[in-house]
Design an enzyme around this catalytic site. Structure first.
Site, PDB file in Angstrom:
ATOM      1  N   LYS A  67       1.054  -1.172  -0.080  1.00  0.00           N
ATOM      2  CA  LYS A  67      -0.165   0.152  -0.134  1.00  0.00           C
ATOM      3  C   LYS A  67       0.823   1.097  -0.139  1.00  0.00           C
ATOM      4  O   LYS A  67       0.581   2.230  -0.781  1.00  0.00           O
ATOM      5  CB  LYS A  67      -0.985  -0.092   1.208  1.00  0.00           C
ATOM      6  CG  LYS A  67      -2.124  -1.206   1.197  1.00  0.00           C
ATOM      7  CD  LYS A  67      -2.763  -1.089   2.329  1.00  0.00           C
ATOM      8  CE  LYS A  67      -2.303  -1.481   3.601  1.00  0.00           C
ATOM      9  NZ  LYS A  67      -1.587  -2.805   3.866  1.00  0.00           N
ATOM     10  N   THR A  68       1.884   1.285   0.852  1.00  0.00           N
ATOM     11  CA  THR A  68       2.713   2.402   0.903  1.00  0.00           C
ATOM     12  C   THR A  68       3.618   2.391  -0.423  1.00  0.00           C
ATOM     13  O   THR A  68       3.743   3.769  -0.815  1.00  0.00           O
ATOM     14  CB  THR A  68       3.631   2.173   2.003  1.00  0.00           C
ATOM     15  OG1 THR A  68       3.257   2.015   3.308  1.00  0.00           O
ATOM     16  CG2 THR A  68       4.666   3.587   2.432  1.00  0.00           C
ATOM     17  N   ASP A 112      -1.467   6.700   6.427  1.00  0.00           N
ATOM     18  CA  ASP A 112      -1.418   5.304   6.639  1.00  0.00           C
ATOM     19  C   ASP A 112      -2.279   5.198   7.700  1.00  0.00           C
ATOM     20  O   ASP A 112      -2.521   5.904   8.610  1.00  0.00           O
ATOM     21  CB  ASP A 112       0.035   4.771   7.056  1.00  0.00           C
ATOM     22  CG  ASP A 112       0.323   3.603   6.767  1.00  0.00           C
ATOM     23  OD1 ASP A 112      -0.814   2.688   6.143  1.00  0.00           O
ATOM     24  OD2 ASP A 112       1.388   2.776   6.942  1.00  0.00           O
ATOM     25  N   THR A 161      -5.778  -1.490   6.856  1.00  0.00           N
ATOM     26  CA  THR A 161      -5.784  -2.985   6.699  1.00  0.00           C
ATOM     27  C   THR A 161      -7.323  -3.311   6.934  1.00  0.00           C
ATOM     28  O   THR A 161      -7.706  -4.403   6.686  1.00  0.00           O
ATOM     29  CB  THR A 161      -5.022  -3.572   8.245  1.00  0.00           C
ATOM     30  OG1 THR A 161      -5.172  -2.805   9.308  1.00  0.00           O
ATOM     31  CG2 THR A 161      -3.541  -3.566   7.915  1.00  0.00           C
ATOM     32  N   ARG A 220       6.324  -8.255   1.871  1.00  0.00           N
ATOM     33  CA  ARG A 220       7.283  -7.955   2.884  1.00  0.00           C
ATOM     34  C   ARG A 220       7.907  -9.001   3.744  1.00  0.00           C
ATOM     35  O   ARG A 220       9.070  -9.159   3.989  1.00  0.00           O
ATOM     36  CB  ARG A 220       6.382  -7.101   4.010  1.00  0.00           C
ATOM     37  CG  ARG A 220       7.515  -6.779   5.268  1.00  0.00           C
ATOM     38  CD  ARG A 220       6.585  -6.025   6.308  1.00  0.00           C
ATOM     39  NE  ARG A 220       6.266  -4.469   5.708  1.00  0.00           N
ATOM     40  CZ  ARG A 220       5.189  -3.873   5.934  1.00  0.00           C
ATOM     41  NH1 ARG A 220       4.221  -4.315   6.831  1.00  0.00           N
ATOM     42  NH2 ARG A 220       4.760  -2.688   5.568  1.00  0.00           N
TER      43      ARG A 220
HETATM   44  P1  ADP Z   1       2.049  -2.098   3.060  1.00  0.00           P
HETATM   45  O1  ADP Z   1       2.023  -0.427   3.189  1.00  0.00           O
HETATM   46  O2  ADP Z   1       0.963  -2.592   2.464  1.00  0.00           O
HETATM   47  O3  ADP Z   1       2.263  -2.550   4.526  1.00  0.00           O
HETATM   48  P2  ADP Z   1       4.529  -1.734   1.974  1.00  0.00           P
HETATM   49  O4  ADP Z   1       4.061  -0.862   0.897  1.00  0.00           O
HETATM   50  O5  ADP Z   1       5.503  -1.409   2.912  1.00  0.00           O
HETATM   51  O6  ADP Z   1       3.243  -2.492   2.262  1.00  0.00           O
HETATM   52  O7  ADP Z   1       5.448  -3.117   0.969  1.00  0.00           O
HETATM   53  C1  ADP Z   1       6.122  -4.000   1.981  1.00  0.00           C
HETATM   54  C2  ADP Z   1       7.568  -4.177   1.381  1.00  0.00           C
HETATM   55  O8  ADP Z   1       7.150  -5.268   0.189  1.00  0.00           O
HETATM   56  C3  ADP Z   1       8.302  -3.127   0.732  1.00  0.00           C
HETATM   57  O9  ADP Z   1       9.647  -3.171   1.179  1.00  0.00           O
HETATM   58  C4  ADP Z   1       8.053  -3.043  -0.833  1.00  0.00           C
HETATM   59  O10 ADP Z   1       9.162  -2.610  -1.380  1.00  0.00           O
HETATM   60  C5  ADP Z   1       7.787  -4.683  -0.935  1.00  0.00           C
HETATM   61  N1  ADP Z   1       6.850  -4.837  -2.018  1.00  0.00           N
HETATM   62  C6  ADP Z   1       5.264  -4.661  -1.765  1.00  0.00           C
HETATM   63  N2  ADP Z   1       4.679  -4.770  -2.752  1.00  0.00           N
HETATM   64  C7  ADP Z   1       5.475  -5.035  -3.909  1.00  0.00           C
HETATM   65  C8  ADP Z   1       5.448  -5.353  -5.287  1.00  0.00           C
HETATM   66  N3  ADP Z   1       4.203  -5.350  -5.932  1.00  0.00           N
HETATM   67  N4  ADP Z   1       6.349  -5.505  -6.005  1.00  0.00           N
HETATM   68  C9  ADP Z   1       7.723  -5.321  -5.484  1.00  0.00           C
HETATM   69  N5  ADP Z   1       7.895  -4.947  -4.021  1.00  0.00           N
HETATM   70  C10 ADP Z   1       6.816  -5.159  -3.291  1.00  0.00           C
END
Ligand code: ADP
Length: 332
Positions: A67-68, A112, A161, A220
């Site tokens: 998401k981030t 977030d 979430t 992650r």
């Molecule tokens: P969320 O905000 O949903 O908790 P993040 O955006 O922080 O998740 O992603 C977690 C990790 O996974 C980050 O280090 C990101 O680089 C990696 N990541 C997430 N989605 C992808 C994707 N589709 N392709 C490559 N890396 C990804």
């Protein structure tokens, strides 16, 4: 991989130490979630063509699915600034007014955990999202006056979430809802291979697939497991990460064949052994496991349900046949 005289890994020189950014920057570097990616790309391209701002976006799905990362990609593709914060960071209304009044036209405000905004702050977001105005209180006590200030047209990207915890009026103000799904092992393998390449690490494709299968459908976790497996391979002076070291490292970390860890198995064993397989309410599980209800609902359960190991019913959680046979064969 940097090698020393003996052709072994030089641990102090692995690329990770140089703080490489592993987050994809552009939309075509974001792996998987194909429908979402293609729709989002359409909305971005359309807004660029029309020279208009993007509608407000809500991204939802379990933690670690990107998401981030997506919020930052949107800012990159739109070539605008992104201001990132999170729901619990707002303690008073003034925090939001300050933030909003500092935005420039087209900027993205990323919040977030948006479900954790207090109701007062949430309400002051409504006029900002709809009319790009916000109330500002001057003075205090009986002489206090409410002024309305105009703010620049911005795009709010919220991440959560749990969409269900967002109030209806807030949810309705997002024109673009995007749900992120768990990733397939093939997509996770690609993410692992790409991250290994960025870290300058050699990993066999089959080995990467083995990690992918145990990553709970979550990038992650895949990246975290890869980093720990790199640790194991460095200590053993290995040049290449193969299936053997992957399986050995996962065994050491007590990650089982479904990618479940000790906490997942404690949760499943609790339902199976203490509550005869269920149904049991989440509050009861939270008390029995000494774990926050939010962690159980947001982190532990979504994947177990997606894999059909646990079911949610109106009377509580139930362990499925598959769930029961799984915990009976893994790490008793
Ligand atoms: P969320 O905000 O949903 O908790 P993040 O955006 O922080 O998740 O992603 C977690 C990790 O996974 C980050 O280090 C990101 O680089 C990696 N990541 C997430 N989605 C992808 C994707 N589709 N392709 C490559 N890396 C990804």
């Amino acid at each position: 991989m940097v090698e020393n005289k003996d052709n072994k890994l030089a641990p102090n020189e692995i690329q990770e130490d140089k703080k490489i950014n592993l987050r994809p920057k552009k939309i075509n570097e974001f792996i998987g979630q194909d429908t979402t990616k293609s729709n989002l790309n359409t909305f971005i391209q359309s807004s660029l063509k029309r020279k208009k701002n993007l509608d407000h976006i809500i991204l939802y799905g379990p933690p670690g699915l990107g998401k981030t990362t997506l919020a930052n990609i949107i800012a990159y593709e739109k070539n605008v600034n992104i201001h990132s914060t999170s729901g619990p960071a707002f303690t008073k209304k003034g925090d939001l007014v300050t933030l909003l009044s500092n935005l420039s036209d087209g900027d993205i405000l990323f919040i977030d955990e948006i479900h954790r905004l207090s109701p007062i702050i949430e309400e002051s977001l409504y006029p900002a999202m709809e009319d790009f105005k916000c109330d500002y209180i001057i003075g205090s006590g009986p002489s206090a006056r409410v002024m309305q200030i105009s703010i620049e047209k911005f795009t709010l990207i919220g991440a959560t979430t749990r969409l269900g915890l967002l109030s209806r009026p807030l949810r309705d103000r997002f024109g673009i809802p995007i749900q992120l799904e768990f990733y397939s092992p093939d997509n996770l393998k690609q993410i692992i291979m790409l991250n290994a390449k960025k870290l300058n690490i050699n990993i066999v494709e089959l080995a990467a697939y083995e990690v992918a299968k145990r990553s709970r459908g979550t990038p992650r976790i895949a990246i975290r497991l890869l980093k720990r497996i790199i640790d194991f391979s460095i200590v053993q002076n290995l040049k290449i990460i193969d299936t053997e070291i992957v399986l050995e490292s996962l065994r050491q970390m007590r990650i089982d064949s479904e990618g479940l860890d000790e906490m997942d198995r404690r949760y499943m064993r609790c339902i199976s052994e203490d509550y005869s397989g269920g149904p049991v309410g989440v509050e009861t599980l939270s008390a029995a496991l000494l774990e926050q209800k939010d962690i159980i609902e947001d982190v532990i359960e979504p994947y177990l349900m997606q894999r059909g190991l646990v079911q949610r019913t109106s009377r509580g959680r139930i362990l499925s046949k598959k769930g029961l046979s799984h915990i009976n064969k893994e790490y008793k």
